[in-house]
Design an enzyme around this catalytic site. Structure first.
Site, short mmCIF file in Angstrom:
data_model
loop_
_atom_site.label_atom_id
_atom_site.label_comp_id
_atom_site.label_asym_id
_atom_site.label_seq_id
_atom_site.Cartn_x
_atom_site.Cartn_y
_atom_site.Cartn_z
N CYS A 125 0.83 -1.20 0.00
CA CYS A 125 0.00 0.00 0.00
C CYS A 125 0.88 1.26 0.00
CB CYS A 125 -1.01 0.03 1.15
SG CYS A 125 -2.37 1.20 0.82
N ASP A 194 -4.20 1.48 9.61
CA ASP A 194 -5.39 2.31 9.72
C ASP A 194 -5.92 2.28 11.14
OD1 ASP A 194 -5.35 1.88 6.67
OD2 ASP A 194 -6.85 3.44 7.06
C1 RUB Z 1 -4.33 3.28 3.06
C2 RUB Z 1 -3.62 2.31 3.93
C3 RUB Z 1 -2.36 2.78 4.61
C4 RUB Z 1 -2.73 3.30 6.01
C5 RUB Z 1 -1.57 3.98 6.68
O1 RUB Z 1 -5.59 2.83 2.63
O2 RUB Z 1 -4.07 1.19 4.15
O3 RUB Z 1 -1.46 1.73 4.74
O4 RUB Z 1 -3.81 4.21 5.91
O5 RUB Z 1 -1.21 5.12 5.93
P1 RUB Z 1 -6.47 3.77 1.65
P2 RUB Z 1 -0.47 6.37 6.59
O6 RUB Z 1 -5.64 4.04 0.46
O7 RUB Z 1 -7.68 2.94 1.36
O8 RUB Z 1 -6.80 5.03 2.43
O9 RUB Z 1 0.77 5.85 7.23
O10 RUB Z 1 -0.21 7.28 5.41
O11 RUB Z 1 -1.40 6.97 7.58
#
Ligand code: RUB
Length: 320
Positions: A125, A194
């Protein structure tokens, strides 16, 4: 940007990633508070609560969103008059944005200790916290490479490889289902979160638990980068983190779906990785084993569970 516009962008995933979602929501509340016309404190509070509710209804999984909104709205309770309330929201919003950015930076510094010359890292991701560890290690002059997954169906991997490539990090781009095939080449996995539950389980982009399973099988350390505001207070009361299910059209185009009437398309966009597959959670307060998640919720989030419930009028669940 207005609250409504921000909410729409979060829903459509034009603003995405748990940290960015939280900061965008807080920024929207800040501007809303600054410009809001209200006759008195009661009206101001009511209108701010409506705005908060609109933002909270956008996406259900990233706990950074309710945690951040709560932090910004909490001082409203102590306000003496309308102008005082306005100022309190503005300064708590400023404080959240400042400390959130600082947390990502600090996580990078701590996480970079776990990246060494010659390493091969895998990430899934697009997480600014996980990338902060990787980019900090690169800035420190460490020589390593990264495997990044495609991330169906949202293709967040594209954003990740762009960032890695711009930072001059040798990058490999693979489909999600190739993770196990490459796992023996990987020294460490870095992902974001998340939500982190009280039992140390981590909710992150769909497929994360499969990556963790493959890492576990190969004895590859699995590291989660998560700010303390990604920890979910309500899980201490037995509540589960809701897994967002998005439109099937994101996977199977509508015309195809119409032709294949007996096919049901499922599109959960997050999954749960059990604590037993996680070696370390890197927070801005230090790196912890997942078994210490409760400590983060109690000591570092800075508010009591009771307070959290009161603010959002969340029905109190029987803990028995
Ligand atoms: C994003 C996702 C990220 C976390 C952490 O999912 O799963 O790994 O949100 O991100 P989506 P961060 O694209 O569906 O929002 O470290 O940037 O908070």
């Amino acid at each position: 940007m207005s609250v409504r516009e921000t909410a729409e962008k979060i829903k459509r995933m034009e603003i995405r990633g748990a940290g960015r979602i939280a900061r965008a929501a807080v920024e929207a509340l800040r501007f809303h508070a600054r410009d809001l016309e209200a006759r008195d404190l009661a009206e101001f509070r009511r209108k701010m609560e409506e705005a908060a509710a609109l933002l909270l209804a956008t996406r259900p999984t990233a706990v950074s969103l309710p945690n951040a909104v709560h932090l910004v709205m909490m001082p409203l309770g102590e306000a003496e008059d309308l102008e005082d309330a306005r100022q309190r929201v503005i300064s708590s919003a400023d404080e959240f944005i400042r400390s959130s950015k600082g947390a990502v930076e600090r996580i990078g510094e701590i996480g970079a200790h776990h990246i060494a010359d010659g390493d091969t890292i895998l990430t899934h991701c697009n997480s600014e916290a996980a990338l902060s560890c990787i980019l900090t290690a690169a800035r420190q002059g460490k020589d390593f490479q990264v495997y990044a997954t495609e991330v169906r169906p949202g293709n967040q991997g594209l954003i990740t490889i762009q960032t890695l490539s711009e930072a001059g990090i040798p990058t490999h781009y693979i489909v999600d289902s190739a993770v196990r095939h490459f796992m023996n080449r990987i020294d460490r996995v870095f992902v974001g979160a998340d939500a982190v539950a009280v039992n140390g389980a981590v909710v992150n982009k769909i497929g994360t638990s499969l990556v963790a399973l493959a890492a576990h099988e190969a004895r590859t350390p699995f590291i989660v980068a998560a700010e303390t505001y990604k920890f979910a207070p309500r899980t201490t009361l037995g509540e589960l983190v809701e897994i967002e299910e998005r439109e099937g059209g994101e996977i199977l185009p509508a015309a195809e779906a119409a032709r294949l009437r007996r096919v049901i398309v499922h599109n959960p966009v997050f999954d749960v990785t059990p604590a037993s597959y996680i070696d370390l959670i890197v927070t801005e307060e230090g790196a912890i084993p997942p078994s210490l998640a409760y400590i983060i919720i109690r000591e570092f989030l800075g508010w009591s569970i009771e307070e959290f419930h009161k603010t959002f009028q969340i029905a109190h669940q029987d803990q028995g």
